[in-house]
Design an enzyme around this catalytic site. Sequence first.
Site, PDB file in Angstrom:
ATOM      1  N   LYS A  72       6.081   4.261   2.883  1.00  0.00           N
ATOM      2  CA  LYS A  72       5.101   4.692   3.888  1.00  0.00           C
ATOM      3  C   LYS A  72       5.082   3.804   5.143  1.00  0.00           C
ATOM      4  O   LYS A  72       4.726   4.265   6.220  1.00  0.00           O
ATOM      5  CB  LYS A  72       3.698   4.743   3.283  1.00  0.00           C
ATOM      6  CG  LYS A  72       3.479   5.948   2.379  1.00  0.00           C
ATOM      7  CD  LYS A  72       2.035   6.026   1.935  1.00  0.00           C
ATOM      8  CE  LYS A  72       1.846   7.177   0.974  1.00  0.00           C
ATOM      9  NZ  LYS A  72       0.469   7.329   0.524  1.00  0.00           N
ATOM     10  N   ASP A 108      -3.368  11.040   4.776  1.00  0.00           N
ATOM     11  CA  ASP A 108      -4.125  10.537   3.620  1.00  0.00           C
ATOM     12  C   ASP A 108      -5.621  10.353   3.932  1.00  0.00           C
ATOM     13  O   ASP A 108      -6.477  10.786   3.166  1.00  0.00           O
ATOM     14  CB  ASP A 108      -3.567   9.180   3.147  1.00  0.00           C
ATOM     15  CG  ASP A 108      -2.251   9.320   2.411  1.00  0.00           C
ATOM     16  OD1 ASP A 108      -1.999  10.386   1.819  1.00  0.00           O
ATOM     17  OD2 ASP A 108      -1.462   8.355   2.428  1.00  0.00           O
ATOM     18  N   GLY A 135      -2.289   0.554   1.233  1.00  0.00           N
ATOM     19  CA  GLY A 135      -2.044   1.670   2.144  1.00  0.00           C
ATOM     20  C   GLY A 135      -3.119   2.740   2.080  1.00  0.00           C
ATOM     21  O   GLY A 135      -3.614   3.211   3.114  1.00  0.00           O
TER      22      GLY A 135
HETATM   23  P1  ATR Z   1      -1.277   2.290  -1.997  1.00  0.00           P
HETATM   24  O1  ATR Z   1      -0.373   2.559  -0.845  1.00  0.00           O
HETATM   25  O2  ATR Z   1      -1.266   3.389  -3.032  1.00  0.00           O
HETATM   26  O3  ATR Z   1      -2.661   1.921  -1.584  1.00  0.00           O
HETATM   27  P2  ATR Z   1      -0.631  -0.481  -2.372  1.00  0.00           P
HETATM   28  O4  ATR Z   1      -0.512  -0.598  -0.898  1.00  0.00           O
HETATM   29  O5  ATR Z   1       0.371  -1.133  -3.247  1.00  0.00           O
HETATM   30  O6  ATR Z   1      -0.640   1.043  -2.797  1.00  0.00           O
HETATM   31  O7  ATR Z   1      -2.109  -0.985  -2.761  1.00  0.00           O
HETATM   32  C1  ATR Z   1      -2.576  -1.051  -4.072  1.00  0.00           C
HETATM   33  C2  ATR Z   1      -4.021  -1.581  -4.073  1.00  0.00           C
HETATM   34  O8  ATR Z   1      -4.505  -1.603  -5.415  1.00  0.00           O
HETATM   35  C3  ATR Z   1      -4.141  -2.986  -3.537  1.00  0.00           C
HETATM   36  O9  ATR Z   1      -5.394  -3.126  -2.900  1.00  0.00           O
HETATM   37  C4  ATR Z   1      -4.073  -3.818  -4.838  1.00  0.00           C
HETATM   38  O10 ATR Z   1      -4.661  -5.092  -4.727  1.00  0.00           O
HETATM   39  P3  ATR Z   1      -3.801  -6.360  -4.175  1.00  0.00           P
HETATM   40  O11 ATR Z   1      -3.794  -6.220  -2.678  1.00  0.00           O
HETATM   41  O12 ATR Z   1      -4.517  -7.554  -4.641  1.00  0.00           O
HETATM   42  O13 ATR Z   1      -2.425  -6.223  -4.775  1.00  0.00           O
HETATM   43  C5  ATR Z   1      -4.890  -2.944  -5.747  1.00  0.00           C
HETATM   44  N1  ATR Z   1      -4.596  -3.184  -7.169  1.00  0.00           N
HETATM   45  C6  ATR Z   1      -3.504  -2.778  -7.839  1.00  0.00           C
HETATM   46  N2  ATR Z   1      -3.595  -3.163  -9.126  1.00  0.00           N
HETATM   47  C7  ATR Z   1      -4.765  -3.849  -9.264  1.00  0.00           C
HETATM   48  C8  ATR Z   1      -5.441  -4.478 -10.349  1.00  0.00           C
HETATM   49  N3  ATR Z   1      -4.927  -4.500 -11.572  1.00  0.00           N
HETATM   50  N4  ATR Z   1      -6.639  -5.050 -10.122  1.00  0.00           N
HETATM   51  C9  ATR Z   1      -7.196  -5.016  -8.878  1.00  0.00           C
HETATM   52  N5  ATR Z   1      -6.609  -4.423  -7.815  1.00  0.00           N
HETATM   53  C10 ATR Z   1      -5.421  -3.832  -8.004  1.00  0.00           C
END
Ligand code: ATR
Length: 287
Positions: A72, A108, A135
């Site tokens: 993205k 989105d 994102g």
């Molecule tokens: P997307 O584009 O789908 O939003 P991303 O940019 O990888 O995917 O973002 C994932 C989000 O979920 C992030 O805010 C991530 O937190 P971090 O910035 O600390 O990585 C959050 N996230 C994913 N797994 C998590 C978990 N087990 N506990 C808390 N937050 C989580």
Amino acid sequence: MPKITSTTKLYALLGNPVEHSLSPLIQNAAFQSLALNCVYLAFCVKSKELMSIIDVFRKLRIPGFNVTIPHKVSIMKYLDKVESRASSIGAVNTVVNIKDKLIGYNTDGAGALVALKESCIDPFEKKVVILGAGGAARALSFYIAPLVKSLVLLNRTGSSAETLATNLCERFNVDSIFGRKLTKGVLLEELRDVDILINATSVGMYPKIDETLVDKTLLRQEMTVFDIVYNPFETRLLKDAKAAGAKIINGMKMLVYQGALAFEIWTGKKPPIDVMIKALAEALEGI
Ligand code: ATR
């Protein structure tokens, strides 16, 4: 299935992984319902392959495509133009080819806002808490920020929530957007008076369906809880919120509306929302 002919147009999803994506189902249902001679396929594309695939798509004059994780952000440098909102969000999920120019959009955030409004939830002058700063959270907060009384972004990595909040405050010239590290104590504090809670992380997504970031004791009847996760369509967070008497919105509608907005950008036609929702609901029942 449409009759595939020599003039059938190909639309596509590029991502990795894409095997479990439900976008082909939704988009093909929409094409078929309007009798458009188009098909939508998903392609698993690795990051190092993206540039060459875009080059091929240009040469084949593919009229439009979606991009998903992990492309993205990286897709933006291969496009001729990025629409201003997508550029501010810093991510593109929809690309259209207009006269051999590739133009990027982000549907989105707008999709999420329509999903909220369609569920009769108006974030205007409300306190909204968004979990996440990735994102999806960026796209959502960009659309919600100018409407709300206050917006709190809570993220596992506190610094990304703080940076996002600062950017949004500057962009919309407000001081009511805050970013904090997600901890139990902060959740307790921030959810006390929240109107709308949105999970914009992947927590709770299949196969880890028992996970949630929010203890059920923090959920109240007066809240609306929106989870962008659509598989399962009732996440643990939504189950707990429902049990607490809160209004819940699942990720299905956001998926459909972001897809519907992409469909409209590509075809210029009004998307058949009911058909798209039905196709998705049938697919999710079978999972
Ligand atoms: P997307 O584009 O789908 O939003 P991303 O940019 O990888 O995917 O973002 C994932 C989000 O979920 C992030 O805010 C991530 O937190 P971090 O910035 O600390 O990585 C959050 N996230 C994913 N797994 C998590 C978990 N087990 N506990 C808390 N937050 C989580």
